[in-house]
Design an enzyme around this catalytic site. Sequence first.
Site, PDB file in Angstrom:
ATOM      1  N   GLY A 192      16.435  17.079 -20.304  1.00  9.86           N
ATOM      2  CA  GLY A 192      18.414  16.621 -19.609  1.00  9.86           C
ATOM      3  C   GLY A 192      17.747  16.100 -18.388  1.00  9.86           C
ATOM      4  O   GLY A 192      17.121  15.362 -18.439  1.00  9.86           O
TER       5      GLY A 192
ATOM      6  N   GLY B 172      52.455  25.797 -12.231  1.00  8.95           N
ATOM      7  CA  GLY B 172      52.195  25.731 -13.766  1.00  8.95           C
ATOM      8  C   GLY B 172      52.813  25.076 -14.789  1.00  8.95           C
ATOM      9  O   GLY B 172      51.521  24.466 -15.538  1.00  8.95           O
TER      10      GLY B 172
ATOM     11  N   GLU C 104      24.520  11.252 -15.468  1.00  5.42           N
ATOM     12  CA  GLU C 104      23.400  11.078 -14.366  1.00  5.42           C
ATOM     13  C   GLU C 104      22.648  11.667 -13.148  1.00  5.42           C
ATOM     14  O   GLU C 104      23.364  11.400 -11.769  1.00  5.42           O
ATOM     15  CB  GLU C 104      24.660   9.756 -13.972  1.00  5.42           C
ATOM     16  CG  GLU C 104      25.572   8.603 -15.559  1.00  5.42           C
ATOM     17  CD  GLU C 104      25.142   7.634 -14.436  1.00  5.42           C
ATOM     18  OE1 GLU C 104      25.246   7.099 -13.649  1.00  5.42           O
ATOM     19  OE2 GLU C 104      26.401   7.374 -15.684  1.00  5.42           O
TER      20      GLU C 104
HETATM   21  C1  LIG Z   1      30.159  13.556 -21.771  1.00  4.56           C
HETATM   22  C2  LIG Z   1      28.682  13.086 -21.119  1.00  4.56           C
HETATM   23  C3  LIG Z   1      28.018  11.601 -21.426  1.00  4.56           C
HETATM   24  C4  LIG Z   1      27.203  11.594 -21.760  1.00  4.56           C
HETATM   25  N1  LIG Z   1      26.290  10.262 -20.783  1.00  4.56           N
HETATM   26  C5  LIG Z   1      25.251  10.272 -21.095  1.00  4.56           C
HETATM   27  C6  LIG Z   1      24.393   8.877 -21.565  1.00  4.56           C
HETATM   28  O1  LIG Z   1      25.072   7.321 -21.445  1.00  4.56           O
HETATM   29  N2  LIG Z   1      22.785   9.044 -21.578  1.00  4.56           N
HETATM   30  C7  LIG Z   1      22.351  10.014 -21.436  1.00  4.56           C
HETATM   31  O2  LIG Z   1      20.747   9.472 -21.694  1.00  4.56           O
HETATM   32  N3  LIG Z   1      23.043  10.598 -20.967  1.00  4.56           N
HETATM   33  C8  LIG Z   1      23.928  11.185 -21.098  1.00  4.56           C
HETATM   34  N4  LIG Z   1      24.446  12.304 -20.433  1.00  4.56           N
HETATM   35  C9  LIG Z   1      23.306  13.364 -20.469  1.00  4.56           C
HETATM   36  C10 LIG Z   1      23.265  13.503 -19.514  1.00  4.56           C
HETATM   37  O3  LIG Z   1      23.499  13.332 -18.351  1.00  4.56           O
HETATM   38  C11 LIG Z   1      22.809  15.849 -19.061  1.00  4.56           C
HETATM   39  O4  LIG Z   1      23.834  15.980 -19.413  1.00  4.56           O
HETATM   40  C12 LIG Z   1      22.740  15.738 -17.491  1.00  4.56           C
HETATM   41  O5  LIG Z   1      21.590  14.722 -17.132  1.00  4.56           O
HETATM   42  C13 LIG Z   1      22.090  16.897 -18.119  1.00  4.56           C
HETATM   43  O6  LIG Z   1      21.236  17.694 -18.914  1.00  4.56           O
HETATM   44  P1  LIG Z   1      21.218  19.075 -19.223  1.00  4.56           P
HETATM   45  O7  LIG Z   1      22.605  18.761 -20.166  1.00  4.56           O
HETATM   46  O8  LIG Z   1      20.109  18.902 -20.752  1.00  4.56           O
HETATM   47  O9  LIG Z   1      21.448  20.543 -18.890  1.00  4.56           O
HETATM   48  P2  LIG Z   1      19.936  20.846 -17.626  1.00  4.56           P
HETATM   49  O10 LIG Z   1      19.414  19.635 -16.932  1.00  4.56           O
HETATM   50  O11 LIG Z   1      19.918  21.791 -19.210  1.00  4.56           O
HETATM   51  O12 LIG Z   1      20.104  21.735 -16.799  1.00  4.56           O
HETATM   52  C14 LIG Z   1      20.868  22.785 -16.688  1.00  4.56           C
HETATM   53  C15 LIG Z   1      21.381  23.523 -15.701  1.00  4.56           C
HETATM   54  O13 LIG Z   1      20.271  23.870 -14.932  1.00  4.56           O
HETATM   55  C16 LIG Z   1      20.144  23.108 -13.520  1.00  4.56           C
HETATM   56  N5  LIG Z   1      19.104  22.586 -13.618  1.00  4.56           N
HETATM   57  C17 LIG Z   1      17.458  21.735 -14.031  1.00  4.56           C
HETATM   58  N6  LIG Z   1      16.410  21.136 -13.340  1.00  4.56           N
HETATM   59  C18 LIG Z   1      17.035  21.744 -12.481  1.00  4.56           C
HETATM   60  C19 LIG Z   1      15.656  21.982 -11.097  1.00  4.56           C
HETATM   61  N7  LIG Z   1      14.703  21.267 -11.493  1.00  4.56           N
HETATM   62  N8  LIG Z   1      16.730  22.780  -9.410  1.00  4.56           N
HETATM   63  C20 LIG Z   1      17.618  22.920  -9.938  1.00  4.56           C
HETATM   64  N9  LIG Z   1      18.656  23.330 -11.295  1.00  4.56           N
HETATM   65  C21 LIG Z   1      18.225  22.898 -11.674  1.00  4.56           C
HETATM   66  C22 LIG Z   1      21.149  22.195 -13.753  1.00  4.56           C
HETATM   67  O14 LIG Z   1      21.274  21.248 -12.443  1.00  4.56           O
HETATM   68  C23 LIG Z   1      22.345  22.312 -14.343  1.00  4.56           C
HETATM   69  O15 LIG Z   1      23.433  22.985 -13.596  1.00  4.56           O
HETATM   70  C24 LIG Z   1      25.954  13.258 -21.039  1.00  4.56           C
HETATM   71  C25 LIG Z   1      26.644  14.080 -20.634  1.00  4.56           C
HETATM   72  C26 LIG Z   1      27.763  14.724 -21.057  1.00  4.56           C
HETATM   73  C27 LIG Z   1      28.394  15.715 -20.708  1.00  4.56           C
END
Ligand SMILES: Cc1cc2nc3c(=O)[nH]c(=O)nc-3n(C[C@H](O)[C@H](O)[C@H](O)COP(=O)(O)OP(=O)(O)OC[C@H]3O[C@@H](n4cnc5c(N)ncnc54)[C@H](O)[C@@H]3O)c2cc1C
Length: 400
Positions: free
Chosen positions: A148, A356, A379
């Site tokens: 992600g 509420g 994003e």
């Molecule tokens: C409804 C929805 C629609 C979406 N649409 C798209 C789309 O169209 N296309 C697409 O490609 N993606 C899409 N996404 C994916 C979205 O971009 C990712 O969920 C997002 O980038 C976060 O990645 P992750 O969920 O794997 O979280 P992780 O990367 O696993 O992060 C988990 C936590 O760790 C923190 N973290 C991670 N790395 C670090 C760091 N180096 N330093 C500090 N904190 C860190 C993060 O900030 C977060 O709090 C969508 C997600 C949702 C929920």
Amino acid sequence: MRCGAGAPHEDAEGRTALDFELTDEQRMVRDTARAFCDKEIAPYARDWDRREEMDPEIVPKLAEVGFLGAGIPEDYGGNPIDHVSYCLLIEELGRADSSVRGIVSVNVGLVAKTVLAWGTEEQKRRWLPGLCSGETLGCFGLTEPGSGSDAASLRTRAVRDGEDWVLSGSKLFITNGTWAGVALIMARTGGEGARGITAFLVPTNADGFSATKVTGKLGLRAQDTGELHLDGVRVPDANRLGGEGEGFRVAMSALDKGRMSLAAGSVGIAQGCLDASIAYATERKQFDRPIARFQLVQELIAETAVEVEAARLLVLRAASKADRGEKHTLESSFAKLYASEVAVRASNAAVQVHGGYGYIDEYPVGKYLRDARVATLYEGTSQIQKLLIGRALTGENAFA
Ligand SMILES: Cc1cc2nc3c(=O)[nH]c(=O)nc-3n(C[C@H](O)[C@H](O)[C@H](O)COP(=O)(O)OP(=O)(O)OC[C@H]3O[C@@H](n4cnc5c(N)ncnc54)[C@H](O)[C@@H]3O)c2cc1C
């Protein structure tokens, strides 16, 4: 709950402070968008949210009003408005319904504008008319189950086979995922890291491509979110967008536009919360007076109002830079980080103002809160935006 001319944050002519800097054309785009949202989206949004499904007929309507081709030249079937106008339009969509807003943000901001920026003339002529007409809606496939925030570690592979590429892997949380006709897929064609990634335009009716719906979301319940499965999907080299190894740059340039759009949608949520809170606080009486008379309620409203204006200015600053053809990566991150956090704070404050009643479905603020929550996650999370901003300002890379 709508905020039309004469509402509290506007002057007698229905202009916000910012409008004094807008051109007539930009104001016209905003007003047209507002009228469309009032008629075609806002009345249905809560029902779609409850059913976790929106009427697919919204797509041709969004195309007809020019939203799906916003910012794309007429030659390719688009509606050539500038970035400021585009952000004003997206703000209106965000105020009406974030699920619909996401369709436009992804189709335009992440896909069509990326094809426009990186595509060959042949690719633009092939893909842009369908994206603008909604016949071939776009989705953006970067995130995977295991990657992600660390997007450069993605594992979907594309292997060269003669004049074709064969793609295998999966993408998760993809907006428009099961509705899209074309997916912009980032896949690994080389070694580890960002430089081993290439972007491809993949028709979703290709053999080996399938998409399943992701359900049970906290917010954006009506929006189509999918998991994409690529099982030996064959595409010709003509579907490669940008050079081999340039896919990460393609994706990051898409996010420059996407983040600006998401920030604009977040301003829309926050403005909607402000409108709803003002209307409710002036109507609702406790202790024999409107709750708006209590200073602590005014504090909730005043803080939201200031943050909404500040967030909008950040969005329009990024959009103005884009309109001048200047790099706007940092400004898009500023706007995305701040506006998404403002949307969460504003919707939380709006629920507080509603007491509420804010916690049940009778008023729009509960939905705003659920829809706002994802804005600080996708994003690039708020943490990632801070690291991007920190890197740009200090030259020190916290990701390395
Ligand atoms: C409804 C929805 C629609 C979406 N649409 C798209 C789309 O169209 N296309 C697409 O490609 N993606 C899409 N996404 C994916 C979205 O971009 C990712 O969920 C997002 O980038 C976060 O990645 P992750 O969920 O794997 O979280 P992780 O990367 O696993 O992060 C988990 C936590 O760790 C923190 N973290 C991670 N790395 C670090 C760091 N180096 N330093 C500090 N904190 C860190 C993060 O900030 C977060 O709090 C969508 C997600 C949702 C929920």
